[in-house]
Scaffold this motif. Structure first.
Motif, PDB file in Angstrom:
ATOM      1  N   CYS A 244     -20.028  -0.912  17.950  1.00 48.91           N
ATOM      2  CA  CYS A 244     -20.466  -0.333  16.689  1.00 48.91           C
ATOM      3  C   CYS A 244     -21.226  -1.402  15.926  1.00 48.91           C
ATOM      4  CB  CYS A 244     -19.296   0.214  15.867  1.00 48.91           C
ATOM      5  SG  CYS A 244     -18.104  -1.045  15.312  1.00 48.91           S
ATOM      6  N   ILE A 245     -22.236  -0.981  15.174  1.00 42.14           N
ATOM      7  CA  ILE A 245     -23.043  -1.913  14.400  1.00 42.14           C
ATOM      8  C   ILE A 245     -23.270  -1.336  13.003  1.00 42.14           C
ATOM      9  CG2 ILE A 245     -24.198  -2.955  16.389  1.00 42.14           C
ATOM     10  CD1 ILE A 245     -26.592  -1.163  15.865  1.00 42.14           C
ATOM     11  N   THR A 246     -23.619  -2.215  12.082  1.00 47.72           N
ATOM     12  CA  THR A 246     -23.905  -1.807  10.713  1.00 47.72           C
ATOM     13  C   THR A 246     -25.297  -2.295  10.325  1.00 47.72           C
ATOM     14  OG1 THR A 246     -23.008  -3.808   9.688  1.00 47.72           O
ATOM     15  CG2 THR A 246     -21.457  -2.021  10.156  1.00 47.72           C
ATOM     16  N   PRO A 247     -25.895  -1.725   9.279  1.00 52.16           N
ATOM     17  CA  PRO A 247     -27.255  -2.115   8.918  1.00 52.16           C
ATOM     18  C   PRO A 247     -27.414  -3.573   8.492  1.00 52.16           C
ATOM     19  CG  PRO A 247     -26.718   0.007   7.953  1.00 52.16           C
ATOM     20  CD  PRO A 247     -25.448  -0.545   8.510  1.00 52.16           C
ATOM     21  N   SER A 248     -26.354  -4.165   7.934  1.00 55.83           N
ATOM     22  CA  SER A 248     -26.534  -5.524   7.411  1.00 55.83           C
ATOM     23  C   SER A 248     -25.347  -6.451   7.622  1.00 55.83           C
ATOM     24  CB  SER A 248     -26.838  -5.465   5.908  1.00 55.83           C
ATOM     25  OG  SER A 248     -25.792  -4.818   5.211  1.00 55.83           O
ATOM     26  N   ASN A 249     -24.201  -5.921   8.028  1.00 60.59           N
ATOM     27  CA  ASN A 249     -22.997  -6.745   8.131  1.00 60.59           C
ATOM     28  C   ASN A 249     -22.501  -6.929   9.555  1.00 60.59           C
ATOM     29  OD1 ASN A 249     -22.748  -7.143   5.304  1.00 60.59           O
ATOM     30  ND2 ASN A 249     -21.920  -5.076   5.105  1.00 60.59           N
TER      31      ASN A 249
END
Length: 440
Positions: A244-249
């Motif tokens: 899973c990935i996030t836009p900035s964190n």
């Protein structure tokens, strides 16, 4: 920067070995922004027990989409171990690291085999240099996939291209100790870059690249093993990983586990249709519930198209030119009333439009219809908050572009909405909505 890259139902899994929990914290790297609307920036984040609790190897990833596919994990190489930030790339398969003798790499950290007591050069007479086709290559292991092995001064050579040939690296094969957290492979094959084309213009956020795709993509021309495959064999973990990935964190990489705490709803599965990238069958693309009307074969593997696949090493969403044209036609007709798709200011003309006049909530979702198991299909929604990219200049630009030779590449702007399971053991991909706040 080391090199350029444009393009990389829940099952209960029983323990196969006893493993302690692993978590690695990373610091966030500064972003390099490329704001042109259709420019894809050149370089850019063990087990599940029977009670459903994740208890194994989870690794935080550093980075964000505006660095164009930059999600890094910190790994050590050599003895004593030296630490490098490796880009997590599900669209390639090699373990790449810059050499101390590579002035064109422009890396923060370089690999010098003389500093490692466990390092050894890969000679031309030993595997994997002598292997030039993967075991499942049409049942024929005697025919080289991409040419004969390269040898110079009894050193095995590699040439790895990215983005359909938009960039390449020349490398020498080595063996060394490689560790991801407490998971160590004592004699892992690595490609040590001695030449980078085109040359990097200076150091970026990462040092190397670790590919998680299939071995076919690790034939350049000799077929090295894939780091994750070696972990599966030597550590006896299930042959799957989740991300899973996030836009900035940053994000989280789970090895060998499906973590139900990171998603909501039901995991939906689709077959992997080609074991080179993580290819899947896209049936349709809809915008605001309306099909764009492209023929279904435009998303598939054909004689000169590598099809549609999920790729953490690509920041945006990439469409085949034909599909892109259908997307543009629908947005500029049915949604011409929205800022950016009319005649005054238009995203498709390359405009980056002032954020104060854009409300992403008023824009439609892009929906991908995916062929599921047992003849069923399911939809994966990407909201405008993902495919409209806000830049540091406080303006919005499109988060998708047109590239030849593909169907659809579902990059980070797509992936940030889902917990995605890459189940190599059962040749399938799983998707479920990402639980807010869980991917850290």
């Amino acid at each position: 920067r080391v090199f350029q890259k444009m393009m990389k139902g829940v099952v209960l899994l029983l323990f196969l070995a006893s493993v302690s929990s692993h978590s690695i914290s990373l610091t966030r790297a500064p972003h390099k922004i490329h704001s042109h609307v259709n420019e894809v920036a050149p370089w850019i984040n063990k087990y599940r027990s029977v009670d459903g609790q994740a208890t194994g190897n989870s690794f935080p990833l550093n980075g964000g989409v505006l660095t164009m596919g930059s999600y890094f994990v910190n790994m050590s190489v050599g003895t004593p171990g030296e630490y490098f930030n490796f880009l997590i790339d599900t669209g390639s398969s090699n373990l790449i690291i810059p050499s101390v003798n590579c002035p064109s790499c422009g890396a923060n950290q370089v690999y010098d085999p003389r500093r490692s007591s466990s390092s050894s050069v890969m000679s031309c007479s030993e595997a994997p240099c002598t292997i030039c086709s993967p075991p499942n290559y049409f049942g024929n292991t005697s025919k080289c996939v991409f040419g004969q092995p390269v040898c110079q001064s009894n050193q095995c050579g590699f040439g790895v291209t990215y983005g359909g040939g938009s960039s390449s690296v020349g490398a020498i094969g080595y063996f060394d100790r490689v560790c991801l957290g407490d998971i160590c492979i004592q004699k892992e094959n690595i490609e040590v870059v001695t030449r980078n084309d085109p040359p990097s213009q200076g150091p970026g956020s990462g040092d190397g690249l670790i590919g998680f795709a299939y071995q076919m993509n690790a034939c350049n021309p000799s077929c090295t093993s894939v780091f994750f495959d070696d972990v599966v064999k030597q550590q006896r973990i299930p042959n799957l990983f989740s991300i899973c990935i996030t836009p900035s964190n940053g994000g989280v990489l789970d090895l060998g586990i499906v973590d139900p705490a990171k998603y909501t709803g039901v995991m939906q599965w689709t077959p992997i249709v080609s074991e080179r990238w993580y290819n899947l069958q896209v049936l349709d693309v809809l915008i605001g519930g309306t099909s764009i009307g492209a023929p279904v074969y435009s998303y598939s593997i054909t004689n000169d198209v590598i099809g549609s696949f999920v790729d953490s090493g690509t920041s945006v969403i990439l469409f085949a030119p034909l599909v892109y044209q259908y997307v543009q036609n629908l947005l500029t007709t049915k949604f011409a009333n929205l800022v950016g798709f009319g005649t005054f200011q238009n995203f498709f003309s390359g405009d980056c439009i002032e954020a104060s006049i854009i409300d992403p909530a008023a824009y439609p979702a892009i929906t991908f219809t995916i062929a599921g198991q047992n003849g069923q299909s399911f939809n994966l929604d990407v909201p405008a908050q993902s495919w409209l990219m806000k830049t540091p200049k406080n303006c919005y630009t499109l988060g998708f572009a047109s590239v030849s030779g593909i169907g659809i590449v579902m990059g980070d702007l797509f992936m940030e909405n889902f917990y995605i399971v890459h189940d190599k053991g059962n040749s399938r991909l799983g998707f479920a909505p990402l639980r807010p706040g869980s991917c850290q």
